[in-house]
Design a protein around this motif. Structure first.
Motif, PDB file in Angstrom:
ATOM      1  N   TYR A  60       1.503  -1.120   3.039  1.00  0.00           N
ATOM      2  CA  TYR A  60       1.491  -1.688   1.692  1.00  0.00           C
ATOM      3  C   TYR A  60       2.271  -2.980   1.519  1.00  0.00           C
ATOM      4  O   TYR A  60       2.107  -3.652   0.519  1.00  0.00           O
ATOM      5  CB  TYR A  60       2.041  -0.667   0.692  1.00  0.00           C
ATOM      6  N   ALA A  61       3.117  -3.318   2.449  1.00  0.00           N
ATOM      7  CA  ALA A  61       3.981  -4.486   2.248  1.00  0.00           C
ATOM      8  C   ALA A  61       3.298  -5.750   2.753  1.00  0.00           C
ATOM      9  O   ALA A  61       3.572  -6.221   3.836  1.00  0.00           O
ATOM     10  CB  ALA A  61       5.322  -4.279   2.932  1.00  0.00           C
ATOM     11  N   SER A  62       2.405  -6.293   1.954  1.00  0.00           N
ATOM     12  CA  SER A  62       1.748  -7.539   2.341  1.00  0.00           C
ATOM     13  C   SER A  62       2.610  -8.741   1.968  1.00  0.00           C
ATOM     14  O   SER A  62       2.393  -9.838   2.471  1.00  0.00           O
ATOM     15  CB  SER A  62       0.373  -7.643   1.685  1.00  0.00           C
ATOM     16  N   ASP A  63       3.570  -8.537   1.107  1.00  0.00           N
ATOM     17  CA  ASP A  63       4.489  -9.591   0.697  1.00  0.00           C
ATOM     18  C   ASP A  63       5.458  -9.874   1.846  1.00  0.00           C
ATOM     19  O   ASP A  63       6.130  -8.963   2.331  1.00  0.00           O
ATOM     20  CB  ASP A  63       5.250  -9.112  -0.545  1.00  0.00           C
ATOM     21  N   PRO A  64       5.542 -11.120   2.322  1.00  0.00           N
ATOM     22  CA  PRO A  64       6.435 -11.440   3.445  1.00  0.00           C
ATOM     23  C   PRO A  64       7.891 -11.044   3.184  1.00  0.00           C
ATOM     24  O   PRO A  64       8.590 -10.619   4.097  1.00  0.00           O
ATOM     25  CB  PRO A  64       6.300 -12.957   3.609  1.00  0.00           C
ATOM     26  N   GLN A  65       8.338 -11.162   1.950  1.00  0.00           N
ATOM     27  CA  GLN A  65       9.712 -10.776   1.611  1.00  0.00           C
ATOM     28  C   GLN A  65       9.904  -9.269   1.789  1.00  0.00           C
ATOM     29  O   GLN A  65      10.880  -8.817   2.373  1.00  0.00           O
ATOM     30  CB  GLN A  65      10.056 -11.186   0.176  1.00  0.00           C
ATOM     31  N   ALA A  66       8.949  -8.480   1.293  1.00  0.00           N
ATOM     32  CA  ALA A  66       9.029  -7.031   1.448  1.00  0.00           C
ATOM     33  C   ALA A  66       8.953  -6.649   2.922  1.00  0.00           C
ATOM     34  O   ALA A  66       9.650  -5.737   3.383  1.00  0.00           O
ATOM     35  CB  ALA A  66       7.914  -6.348   0.661  1.00  0.00           C
ATOM     36  N   GLN A  67       8.103  -7.350   3.681  1.00  0.00           N
ATOM     37  CA  GLN A  67       7.985  -7.095   5.114  1.00  0.00           C
ATOM     38  C   GLN A  67       9.311  -7.372   5.820  1.00  0.00           C
ATOM     39  O   GLN A  67       9.766  -6.581   6.644  1.00  0.00           O
ATOM     40  CB  GLN A  67       6.879  -7.968   5.704  1.00  0.00           C
ATOM     41  N   GLU A  69      12.301  -7.308   4.517  1.00  0.00           N
ATOM     42  CA  GLU A  69      13.266  -6.269   4.124  1.00  0.00           C
ATOM     43  C   GLU A  69      13.019  -4.982   4.894  1.00  0.00           C
ATOM     44  O   GLU A  69      13.966  -4.326   5.333  1.00  0.00           O
ATOM     45  CB  GLU A  69      13.188  -6.013   2.622  1.00  0.00           C
TER      46      GLU A  69
END
Length: 86
Positions: A60-67, A69
């Motif tokens: 689910y983490a397609s956001d680079p920032q979330a990835q 983290e």
């Protein structure tokens, strides 16, 4: 850990599991067999959370920032598979 409520359970372990738990208790200086089971439970809970977070990060983490983290929390790159990390 705050044990405000305790319960008794009768459990049966195979010999090899019992030997491992008894050795673990001795080697880690745990005060009781119950403390050993509690430590094992805590390790299982931590592994379950780690696995769930890895699944979230991969699925689910397609956001680079979330990835980023997720990688920092898990301490390995998301391109690798959690089951390959020991």
């Amino acid at each position: 850990m705050d044990m405000t409520e305790t319960h008794r359970k009768h459990v049966v372990f195979p010999d090899h599991v019992l030997r491992f738990l008894e050795r673990y208790q001795r080697e880690h200086g745990l005060p009781s067999f119950s403390a050993t089971i509690e430590a094992a439970t805590k390790a299982l809970e931590q592994q379950e959370r780690r696995d769930a977070y890895a699944r979230y990060a991969q699925d689910y983490a397609s956001d680079p920032q979330a990835q980023a983290e997720a990688e920092q929390w898990l301490e390995f790159p998301m391109q690798e598979h959690p089951q390959d990390i020991q």
